[in-house]
Design a protein around this motif. Structure first.
Motif, PDB file in Angstrom:
ATOM      1  N   ALA A   6       5.810 -42.726  42.457  1.00  0.00           N
ATOM      2  CA  ALA A   6       5.959 -43.307  41.124  1.00  0.00           C
ATOM      3  C   ALA A   6       5.658 -44.791  41.168  1.00  0.00           C
ATOM      4  CB  ALA A   6       7.380 -43.088  40.610  1.00  0.00           C
ATOM      5  N   GLY A   7       5.131 -45.284  40.059  1.00  0.00           N
ATOM      6  CA  GLY A   7       4.857 -46.704  39.964  1.00  0.00           C
ATOM      7  C   GLY A   7       3.855 -47.003  38.874  1.00  0.00           C
ATOM      8  N   TRP A   8       3.114 -48.066  39.062  1.00  0.00           N
ATOM      9  CA  TRP A   8       2.214 -48.554  38.022  1.00  0.00           C
ATOM     10  C   TRP A   8       0.977 -49.214  38.633  1.00  0.00           C
ATOM     11  CZ3 TRP A   8       1.516 -53.618  38.949  1.00  0.00           C
ATOM     12  CH2 TRP A   8       2.519 -54.277  39.672  1.00  0.00           C
ATOM     13  N   LEU A   9      -0.072 -49.256  37.834  1.00  0.00           N
ATOM     14  CA  LEU A   9      -1.304 -49.977  38.155  1.00  0.00           C
ATOM     15  C   LEU A   9      -1.647 -50.798  36.919  1.00  0.00           C
ATOM     16  CD1 LEU A   9      -1.881 -46.668  38.950  1.00  0.00           C
ATOM     17  CD2 LEU A   9      -3.497 -47.881  40.376  1.00  0.00           C
ATOM     18  N   THR A  10      -2.137 -52.015  37.098  1.00  0.00           N
ATOM     19  CA  THR A  10      -2.601 -52.796  35.952  1.00  0.00           C
ATOM     20  C   THR A  10      -4.091 -53.077  36.129  1.00  0.00           C
ATOM     21  OG1 THR A  10      -1.872 -54.865  36.988  1.00  0.00           O
ATOM     22  CG2 THR A  10      -0.391 -53.852  35.380  1.00  0.00           C
ATOM     23  N   TYR A  11      -4.768 -53.080  34.987  1.00  0.00           N
ATOM     24  CA  TYR A  11      -6.206 -53.287  34.955  1.00  0.00           C
ATOM     25  C   TYR A  11      -6.552 -54.386  33.964  1.00  0.00           C
ATOM     26  CZ  TYR A  11      -6.871 -49.082  37.670  1.00  0.00           C
ATOM     27  OH  TYR A  11      -6.850 -48.165  38.679  1.00  0.00           O
ATOM     28  N   ALA A  12      -7.645 -55.089  34.252  1.00  0.00           N
ATOM     29  CA  ALA A  12      -8.181 -56.045  33.281  1.00  0.00           C
ATOM     30  C   ALA A  12      -8.583 -55.228  32.055  1.00  0.00           C
ATOM     31  CB  ALA A  12      -9.381 -56.778  33.866  1.00  0.00           C
ATOM     32  N   GLY A  13      -8.143 -55.627  30.901  1.00  0.00           N
ATOM     33  CA  GLY A  13      -8.434 -54.878  29.685  1.00  0.00           C
ATOM     34  C   GLY A  13      -7.163 -54.606  28.916  1.00  0.00           C
ATOM     35  N   ASP A  14      -7.241 -53.618  28.046  1.00  0.00           N
ATOM     36  CA  ASP A  14      -6.121 -53.324  27.167  1.00  0.00           C
ATOM     37  C   ASP A  14      -5.755 -51.847  27.241  1.00  0.00           C
ATOM     38  OD1 ASP A  14      -8.247 -52.110  25.888  1.00  0.00           O
ATOM     39  OD2 ASP A  14      -8.272 -53.487  24.197  1.00  0.00           O
ATOM     40  N   ALA A  15      -4.928 -51.399  26.306  1.00  0.00           N
ATOM     41  CA  ALA A  15      -4.496 -50.003  26.283  1.00  0.00           C
ATOM     42  C   ALA A  15      -5.683 -49.059  26.110  1.00  0.00           C
ATOM     43  CB  ALA A  15      -3.476 -49.781  25.168  1.00  0.00           C
ATOM     44  N   GLU A  16      -6.702 -49.494  25.361  1.00  0.00           N
ATOM     45  CA  GLU A  16      -7.893 -48.661  25.180  1.00  0.00           C
ATOM     46  C   GLU A  16      -8.619 -48.474  26.510  1.00  0.00           C
ATOM     47  OE1 GLU A  16     -12.091 -48.875  22.833  1.00  0.00           O
ATOM     48  OE2 GLU A  16     -10.291 -49.430  21.696  1.00  0.00           O
ATOM     49  N   THR A  17      -8.698 -49.530  27.317  1.00  0.00           N
ATOM     50  CA  THR A  17      -9.298 -49.422  28.648  1.00  0.00           C
ATOM     51  C   THR A  17      -8.531 -48.394  29.474  1.00  0.00           C
ATOM     52  OG1 THR A  17     -10.027 -51.723  28.604  1.00  0.00           O
ATOM     53  CG2 THR A  17      -9.837 -50.682  30.774  1.00  0.00           C
ATOM     54  N   CYS A  18      -7.212 -48.478  29.445  1.00  0.00           N
ATOM     55  CA  CYS A  18      -6.380 -47.540  30.202  1.00  0.00           C
ATOM     56  C   CYS A  18      -6.565 -46.113  29.700  1.00  0.00           C
ATOM     57  CB  CYS A  18      -4.921 -47.961  30.145  1.00  0.00           C
ATOM     58  SG  CYS A  18      -4.600 -49.458  31.093  1.00  0.00           S
ATOM     59  N   SER A  19      -6.684 -45.942  28.404  1.00  0.00           N
ATOM     60  CA  SER A  19      -6.928 -44.608  27.851  1.00  0.00           C
ATOM     61  C   SER A  19      -8.249 -44.044  28.373  1.00  0.00           C
ATOM     62  CB  SER A  19      -6.953 -44.646  26.320  1.00  0.00           C
ATOM     63  OG  SER A  19      -5.670 -44.895  25.826  1.00  0.00           O
ATOM     64  N   ARG A  20      -9.284 -44.885  28.439  1.00  0.00           N
ATOM     65  CA  ARG A  20     -10.576 -44.442  28.981  1.00  0.00           C
ATOM     66  C   ARG A  20     -10.453 -44.072  30.457  1.00  0.00           C
ATOM     67  NH1 ARG A  20     -12.526 -48.856  26.162  1.00  0.00           N
ATOM     68  NH2 ARG A  20     -13.028 -49.955  28.078  1.00  0.00           N
ATOM     69  N   ILE A  21      -9.683 -44.847  31.206  1.00  0.00           N
ATOM     70  CA  ILE A  21      -9.470 -44.546  32.629  1.00  0.00           C
ATOM     71  C   ILE A  21      -8.818 -43.178  32.773  1.00  0.00           C
ATOM     72  CG2 ILE A  21      -8.161 -45.202  34.681  1.00  0.00           C
ATOM     73  CD1 ILE A  21      -8.553 -48.166  33.772  1.00  0.00           C
TER      74      ILE A  21
END
Length: 120
Positions: A6-21
């Motif tokens: 369990a945990g988290w990853l952060t990416y440059a971008g926004d929630a839409e970027t994460c949705s695409r990922i």
């Protein structure tokens, strides 16, 4: 023994970027869920922190998780995630010595968990 990742990853971008990922990784998630010993496997966009994805996995055993790390779906997932700029990472492995239900027979949250009782 059950294993939780369990945990988290952060990416440059926004929630839409994460949705695409996540959408682009759906086949990798499905393949991981189909692996022997996988109890749960999920990625989710954080609703309050743009660019953050939460990861949750549950495996039947240490061996099942170690096999997952060698599975082609895991390697493909890593390649998929490498397409975006990772800005933070906090994923850990937890061992689980016991499992109990959250709610009691009466439908309310338990007042005792693993022998620890809430006193008022």
């Amino acid at each position: 023994m059950r294993i939780i990742v369990a945990g988290w990853l952060t990416y440059a971008g926004d929630a839409e970027t994460c949705s695409r990922i996540i959408t682009g990784g759906a086949d990798h998630i499905a393949a991981s869920r189909a692996e022997h010993g996988c109890v749960a496997y999920n990625w989710a966009v954080d609703p309050l922190e743009p660019g953050k994805i939460h990861v949750y996995e549950e495996w039947e055993s240490e061996e099942a998780l170690l096999h997952h790390f060698r599975d082609p779906s895991y390697l493909a997932m890593r390649t998929h995630l490498d397409q975006w700029e990772l800005t933070g990472f906090g994923v850990l492995i937890y061992s689980v010595n016991g499992v109990e239900a959250v709610y009691g027979e009466d439908g309310w949250p338990r007042r005792e968990i693993f022998g620890v009782t809430l006193t008022d």
